[in-house]
Design an enzyme around this catalytic site. Structure first.
Site, PDB file in Angstrom:
ATOM      1  N   CYS A   1       0.805  -1.231   0.000  1.00  0.00           N
ATOM      2  CA  CYS A   1       0.000   0.000   0.000  1.00  0.00           C
ATOM      3  C   CYS A   1       0.835   1.276   0.000  1.00  0.00           C
ATOM      4  CB  CYS A   1      -0.917   0.011   1.210  1.00  0.00           C
ATOM      5  SG  CYS A   1      -1.845  -1.516   1.432  1.00  0.00           S
TER       6      CYS A   1
ATOM      7  N   HIS B   1      -3.527   7.861   5.564  1.00  0.00           N
ATOM      8  CA  HIS B   1      -3.623   6.523   4.976  1.00  0.00           C
ATOM      9  C   HIS B   1      -5.058   6.024   5.144  1.00  0.00           C
ATOM     10  CE1 HIS B   1      -2.153   2.915   3.201  1.00  0.00           C
ATOM     11  NE2 HIS B   1      -2.471   2.171   4.250  1.00  0.00           N
TER      12      HIS B   1
ATOM     13  N   GLU C   1      -2.633   5.225  13.153  1.00  0.00           N
ATOM     14  CA  GLU C   1      -2.272   6.454  12.451  1.00  0.00           C
ATOM     15  C   GLU C   1      -2.597   7.680  13.293  1.00  0.00           C
ATOM     16  OE1 GLU C   1      -2.538   8.454   8.033  1.00  0.00           O
ATOM     17  OE2 GLU C   1      -3.999   6.895   8.556  1.00  0.00           O
TER      18      GLU C   1
ATOM     19  N   LYS D   1      -9.845   7.737   0.683  1.00  0.00           N
ATOM     20  CA  LYS D   1     -10.217   6.341   0.400  1.00  0.00           C
ATOM     21  C   LYS D   1     -11.705   6.112   0.627  1.00  0.00           C
ATOM     22  CE  LYS D   1      -5.789   4.032   1.407  1.00  0.00           C
ATOM     23  NZ  LYS D   1      -4.945   5.196   1.741  1.00  0.00           N
TER      24      LYS D   1
ATOM     25  N   HIS E   1      -9.482   1.940  -1.724  1.00  0.00           N
ATOM     26  CA  HIS E   1      -8.045   1.742  -1.486  1.00  0.00           C
ATOM     27  C   HIS E   1      -7.437   1.102  -2.733  1.00  0.00           C
ATOM     28  CE1 HIS E   1      -4.264   0.946   0.163  1.00  0.00           C
ATOM     29  NE2 HIS E   1      -4.585   0.390   1.319  1.00  0.00           N
TER      30      HIS E   1
ATOM     31  N   PHE F   1       1.308  -3.030   4.546  1.00  0.00           N
ATOM     32  CA  PHE F   1       1.607  -4.352   5.084  1.00  0.00           C
ATOM     33  C   PHE F   1       3.104  -4.607   4.925  1.00  0.00           C
ATOM     34  CE2 PHE F   1      -2.767  -6.631   4.465  1.00  0.00           C
ATOM     35  CZ  PHE F   1      -3.237  -5.985   5.599  1.00  0.00           C
TER      36      PHE F   1
END
Length: 402
Positions: free
Chosen positions: A162, A294, A305, A326, A331, A390
């Site tokens: 990501c 994010h 976050e 998003k 995403h 990830f």
């Protein structure tokens, strides 16, 4: 170190097939997430996504090109055309030698993988098209961009889940800043909305069945999207000398690794990337007016976050605006940071802060100004764009108003 200007931007995503339509949707807080439409969607538990609707590649490419272009490459080339056209650059002579491309993607030619697995395993055929490998490889989009525009400088692809687009744009920024290149095309793309792509993500049990609601107490997971964003990063003096319209200035970049867990994020790692980007840009916390988060809509990401931002900004955290687009376009995994950078440029250039839509109830662990549901007018001079992947890989970019 040289200054770095953004002189072109292009996109295709669930909100629009160009930058103006995408920014209009962001200003209106319009949702591009809806029912998925592709083969075997009835076999999926997750049936929504930020899909590019009614996509017909023959509108944009001839049949010889389509044989070579997976959907993620098609998206990239379309976005690049808009970005290069806006920049006004022609890559010939010396400029072609000093221009390159670095793009991000997580899955590369996922549609090609999906189609050819069907051909071999479901239909029992023993042969596939001879161009399957060059069509599905992760560097296909970057290679076709270099071919399309005659870019003979540094050209490659970054794959960091990501965070792929932010890592790619950070690499492009450093190449122009260091003088290794005069111009870089950069950004990212993804096209994972096919049966195999969604089925794989279902296994993680992090997907929402109804909507993406980042930072809301009622959130229940992320929603995938697809598309591309491409930008022209250019040496500032080169841009000034040719009278280019400078959209924003790239001023900082930082990356970090959590080195902790393959899927669970770390607030410490995220904070290191945030503070590193500000330090690289020589910006103080109070200089930052907006963060494109994010903000995936999963409990682990949202809380981590917010904790990272609160700690990195201290008392100024209460003055910040932070939103997750998003919630509107989904995403895009490896392509997501590139589409999100559009919201950062809109904030700097137009004074419009894109909202976090779908926000229903406050979460005490996400007690920041997440610009809920409606866009806001505000003058900001500097912004950050966060990407946390990830694998514990973090990448944050800082922009300043030109």
């Amino acid at each position: 170190m040289r200054r770095v200007a953004i002189t072109g931007m292009g996109t295709i995503n669930a909100l629009g097939r160009d930058v103006p339509s995408t920014l209009e949707a962001m200003r209106e807080g319009r949702c591009g997430i809806g029912p998925l439409d592709f083969r075997d969607v009835d076999r999926l538990a997750i049936k929504i996504g930020g899909q590019v609707r009614h996509w017909d590649p023959e509108v944009y490419f001839n049949r010889q090109q389509i044989v070579l272009y997976d959907k993620f490459t098609q998206f990239t080339l379309l976005a690049a055309r808009e970005a290069v056209d806006q920049s006004g650059l022609i890559f010939e002579g010396e400029l072609g030698l000093r221009a390159g491309v670095v793009l991000g993607t997580a899955a590369g030619g996922m549609n090609t993988w999906d189609e050819n697995y069907r051909t071999v395993y479901e239909e029992g055929k023993n042969r596939v098209h001879p161009f399957v490998v060059p069509k599905l490889m992760n560097n296909a989009a970057a290679s076709h961009l270099s071919l399309e525009y005659g870019l003979m400088g540094p050209s490659f692809t970054v794959a960091t889940a990501c965070a792929s687009s932010n890592h790619a744009m950070g690499m492009a920024f450093n190449m122009v800043r260091s003088g290794a290149a005069t111009v870089m095309l950069t950004g990212g793309s993804e096209a994972m909305l096919c049966f195999g792509g969604v089925k794989a993500w279902e296994g993680l049990r992090v997907m929402s069945k109804d909507a993406c609601r980042p930072f809301s107490a009622t959130r229940n997971g992320m929603v995938q999207g697809e598309g591309a964003g491409v930008f022209v990063f250019e040496d500032w003096e080169h841009a000034i000398a040719r009278g280019a319209d400078i959209l924003a200035e790239v001023v900082g970049f930082s990356m970090s690794a959590d080195a902790q867990d393959i899927v669970m994020p770390s607030a410490i790692g995220a904070e290191r990337a945030i503070t590193g980007a500000m330090q690289d840009a020589q910006l103080r916390p109070e200089d930052i007016g907006y963060i494109n988060a994010h903000g995936t809509g999963t409990a682990a990401n949202d809380k981590t976050e917010c904790a990272a931002v609160a700690h990195a900004f201290g008392q100024h955290a209460d003055q910040l605006m932070m939103s997750s687009t998003k919630s509107m376009h989904g995403h895009l995994i490896g392509g997501t940071g590139a589409v999100e950078l559009l919201a950062c440029i809109m904030a700097l250039r137009d004074g419009i802060i894109a909202p976090t839509i779908g926000y229903e109830e406050p979460d005490p662990e996400c007690a920041l100004n997440v610009v809920p549901n409606e866009a806001r007018e505000a003058k900001v001079n500097a912004v950050l764009s966060n990407a946390f992947a990830f694998g514990g890989l973090n990448a944050v970019i800082a922009l300043r108003r030109a």
